[in-house]
Write an enzyme that holds these catalytic residues in place. Structure first.
Site, PDB file in Angstrom:
ATOM      1  N   TYR B 133       3.846  11.512  -8.660  1.00 31.34           N
ATOM      2  CA  TYR B 133       3.309   9.646  -7.718  1.00 31.34           C
ATOM      3  C   TYR B 133       2.868  10.828  -6.537  1.00 31.34           C
ATOM      4  CZ  TYR B 133       3.517   6.358 -10.937  1.00 31.34           C
ATOM      5  OH  TYR B 133       3.706   5.215 -11.832  1.00 31.34           O
ATOM      6  N   SER B 134       4.228  11.443  -5.624  1.00 37.95           N
ATOM      7  CA  SER B 134       4.034  11.616  -4.540  1.00 37.95           C
ATOM      8  C   SER B 134       3.236  12.610  -4.255  1.00 37.95           C
ATOM      9  CB  SER B 134       5.441  11.653  -3.698  1.00 37.95           C
ATOM     10  OG  SER B 134       6.249  10.018  -3.836  1.00 37.95           O
ATOM     11  N   GLU B 251      11.018   0.898 -13.379  1.00 35.06           N
ATOM     12  CA  GLU B 251      12.352   1.356 -12.393  1.00 35.06           C
ATOM     13  C   GLU B 251      13.546   0.404 -11.536  1.00 35.06           C
ATOM     14  OE1 GLU B 251      10.246   3.520  -9.473  1.00 35.06           O
ATOM     15  OE2 GLU B 251      11.623   5.182  -9.840  1.00 35.06           O
ATOM     16  N   ASN B 377      14.133   2.949   2.370  1.00 38.78           N
ATOM     17  CA  ASN B 377      14.801   1.732   3.162  1.00 38.78           C
ATOM     18  C   ASN B 377      13.154   0.736   3.509  1.00 38.78           C
ATOM     19  OD1 ASN B 377      16.677   1.417   1.496  1.00 38.78           O
ATOM     20  ND2 ASN B 377      18.386   1.727   3.732  1.00 38.78           N
TER      21      ASN B 377
END
Lengths: 354, 401
Positions: B133-134, B251, B377
């Site tokens: 993904y990243s 997930e 976060n």
């Protein structure tokens, strides 16, 4: 009342800051991780020339005859660059203790002279720490046993290296035996000196923690301007601004209690416990928050060995547990506050005056 | 509401416990309680052998439908399996990305051919997966992926070029699921495809990234004319974002159950040390331990509540699932701090060797990444506020091309 530093104090700290910023870089620190001792004699010699090892050594022993309050800003700068060399331990912990022992034992006179000239290095053990840092490069060790303080040549002790989570720190378990020859002081005098040593060391450590904390914030503020996501610098996001703002608040408030503690160990050391523990806690909290928020703002990059941030984070985590961890210092605060004679009246802003 | 397990479920528990007791021994003794968060680089080979052992016993992919090799176990039984697995000290599962993410995504969105080609290797524990993904420019802004996939008519294959980063366990993996741009002129979440790419081929290069732990659990992955078959795209070109987001739902689903049990083991270890070294006498430490325990229970009960209310088997969760990542990551990071404070000055001393962190030290360092990977976060709070609460989004800035 004057809660500021003199121009001389500030200028001296500024010049040491410039020196350290040039000499001690993340690159030089990484190199030191791969060197045999992890320490640079060349850098030590330069610091000796600047008078750092002799700052708190009396003029009679060839030092500058300065005091703890004069050194606290320097200790902050040592933290800011994550200096691996034990200059804070030497100047703020070892030499004041030797100075207090000058009248008791003549060996301390010559040691003071030699530490000031850089000829000799002295490491120090204390009940507050399990291990002795930088014992491998020391010529002599000051070691404690109960209320006694002993002086041993390195040749007379066994060192067992222990690794720290911070690769810059060099820690040693020391095996040694006391005898009449090694004894410097005993009894209630020893108790007083050990307590004063802990307080000076905790202030020196707190100062380094604050320097580290400010450095991490500075690095992170820069990174949040350089790194872009969603087509804009990530620092544009309020969440990250608030992370850094919270750190700035902690840092500034830690500074006030740190400087107050440095003043107290200088001027009224017997009343130092509360101020010192307060400073160690405040600086430790600031540095831990800076480490936590900085890696968060860096994102995954901050979790890599390649990124310099961990040099400073790991030093902060290590020093937070050195010369009394937060539980120890909080306990001292409780003890002091809950004492029936606690000096907590409205007129006690600066505690006991006498 | 009925907060207990049925007699049938308890019999299932006995069966799991017995099997683990009989099999997690001998050559596998040394992997007990290993390979969890921060320890994933350890005993890779032995843990892969264990994964196959589990498969032989029919204990992989137990929640999958039977037609794909699972047991179609109920949520209760999956909970019980994970409890017993953690209690026995079952090692971190090398197959968890395949079982928890790739497999469910292929089941939900994949073709019949893909199911036949890829699911058996996951179920039998032979084939491991990683998540592409990243990218260097696509972290929080995941939709900004630049990796490109172009269909080569002559070869009849997709050809992939670009770079992924932070790819966990890529060096151990057989396959990678990759989001790549199928429409080179597209921006953001449009024009993406979801590809199943074989790792062992000339066009794929894996370079480990050294972490602050001194170990390398994640990697950079370079695709230089890497290829996959015409049929190795999940959904249609342009569906990539939908599939990728569907996967993130898994997930937050049942795959969290095992994680919480690992957390329980870690917390128990912290409590053990606190009792042993006297830190438990410190009232501040006691309060933090109690707080940690209470919050872990909150996590646990909330998972049970969410999973109980889950409808269908597509793994999609309701709105409350959005809160989960933020809560566990922050909790785990605090547990790391608590562990270091409980250990006191000793927390700074490593085991003998080349930067040998002990288990709690590597847990502490690893938890620094918990609040970053899989959506920081800050991103989680945006999701909760914008998608969960319907608060206004920030003005959109057109992505740079």
């Amino acid at each position: 009342m004057d809660f500021t530093f003199t121009e001389d104090q500030l200028l001296f700290a500024e010049s040491i800051k410039d020196f350290l910023q040039n000499e001690v870089t993340p690159e030089s620190i990484r190199e030191s991780w791969d060197s045999e001792t992890g320490r640079s004699q060349d850098l030590w010699n330069k610091m000796v020339e600047l008078g750092l090892t002799g700052m708190l050594v009396p003029e009679a022993q060839g030092g500058l005859g300065m005091r703890e309050i004069d050194f606290v800003l320097i200790a902050q700068e040592c933290g800011r660059v994550a200096l691996p060399e034990p200059i804070v331990d030497t100047a703020m912990v070892v030499t004041p203790l030797l100075k207090d022992l000058v009248d008791k034992d003549p060996r301390c006179v010559s040691l003071l002279e030699k530490v000031a000239t850089g000829e000799t290095k002295v490491a120090i053990g204390h009940a507050a720490n399990d291990l002795v840092s930088d014992a491998h490069i020391a010529d002599y060790l000051l070691l404690t046993q109960g209320h006694q303080i002993h002086l041993l040549a390195k040749a007379d002790v066994d060192l067992e290296a222990q690794q720290s989570v911070d690769p810059s720190r060099k820690l040693f378990a020391v095996k040694w035996e006391a005898n009449d020859e090694t004894l410097l002081i005993n009894g209630s005098d020893g108790v007083g000196l050990l307590a004063a040593t802990l307080n000076r060391a905790a202030v020196g450590t707190a100062a380094q923690l604050l320097g580290l904390s400010e450095k991490m914030v500075e690095m992170t503020v820069q990174y949040t301007q350089d790194r872009e996501q969603f087509g804009k610098p990530i620092g544009t996001n309020q969440a990250l601004k608030h992370h850094m703002a919270n750190c700035a608040v902690k840092n500034e408030f830690a500074k006030a209690v740190l400087h107050r503690a440095a003043y107290t160990v200088t001027e009224k050391p017997v009343h130092g416990d509360f101020a010192v523990s307060h400073a160690k806690l405040a600086a430790g909290e600031a540095a831990n928050l800076a480490a936590k928020n900085s890696i968060q703002c860096y994102g995954a990059m901050g979790y890599t060995w390649e990124c310099d941030l961990h040099i400073f984070m790991k030093r902060a985590w290590a020093l937070d547990k050195f010369w009394g961890h937060s539980g120890f210092h909080k306990y001292r605060l409780h003890q002091w506050l809950m004492n029936p004679n606690a000096k907590i009246g409205a007129e006690m802003t600066f505690g006991e005056q006498a | 509401m009925k907060l207990s397990f049925s007699p049938e479920d308890e019999r299932f528990r006995e069966e799991v416990a017995q099997w683990l007791n009989d099999n997690l021994t001998g050559e596998f003794e040394k992997v007990r309680f290993r390979g969890g968060p921060g320890d994933e680089h350890m005993f890779q080979e032995e843990r892969h052998a264990w994964e196959k052992k589990l498969a032989e016993g029919g204990w992989t992919c137990i929640g999958w439908p039977t037609e794909f090799g699972g047991r179609a176990s109920s949520i209760e039984q999956q909970v019980i399996f994970n409890e017993e697995y953690a209690r026995a000290g079952g090692p971190g599962r090398v197959g968890h990305i395949g079982e928890g993410l790739a497999g469910p995504t292929i089941i939900a969105f994949g073709s019949q051919e893909q199911k036949e080609k890829y699911l058996p290797g996951i179920v039998n524990g032979t084939e491991l997966w990683c998540q592409g993904y990243s990218e260097p420019g696509a972290g929080s802004d995941l939709a900004n992926v630049k990796t490109k996939a172009r269909f080569d008519e002559e070869k009849g294959k997709w050809v992939i070029n670009g770079q992924k980063v932070w790819t966990s366990l890529a060096h151990e993996s057989d396959f990678c699921f990759v989001i790549a741009r199928t429409d080179p002129d597209s921006v953001a979440h449009k024009g993406l495809g979801f590809f199943l790419v074989k790792m062992d081929q000339p066009g794929v290069e894996v370079r480990p990234i050294e972490q602050i732990t001194g170990t390398s659990e994640f990697n950079e992955v370079f695709f230089d004319d890497a290829e996959c078959d015409a049929n190795d795209i999940v959904g249609e070109p342009g569906d990539g974002w939908k599939v990728a987001m569907g996967l993130l739902g898994f997930e937050r689903g049942v795959s969290t159950l095992g994680q919480q049990m690992q957390f329980q083991n870690e917390l128990n270890e912290v409590v053990r040390i606190a009792k042993e070294n006297g830190a438990a006498q410190d009232p501040v430490i006691r309060q933090r331990i109690a707080q940690s325990h209470a919050e872990l229970k909150i996590m646990r009960y909330n998972s049970m509540r969410m999973l109980s209310g889950q409808s269908g088997s597509d793994g999609s969760l309701q709105k409350e699932a959005l809160i989960y990542k933020l809560f566990w990551a922050t909790w785990h990071r605090s547990l790391g701090e608590l562990a270091m404070d409980v250990m006191g000055p000793e927390s700074q001393i490593l085991d003998p060797g080349q930067y040998e962190l002990n288990r709690l030290q590597s847990m502490y360092l690893f938890t620094r990444s918990d609040t970053i990977y899989g959506g920081t976060n800050q991103i989680q709070r945006n999701i909760i506020a914008e998608r969960g609460l319907g608060m206004p989004k920030e003005p959109k800035i057109t992505a740079k091309t």
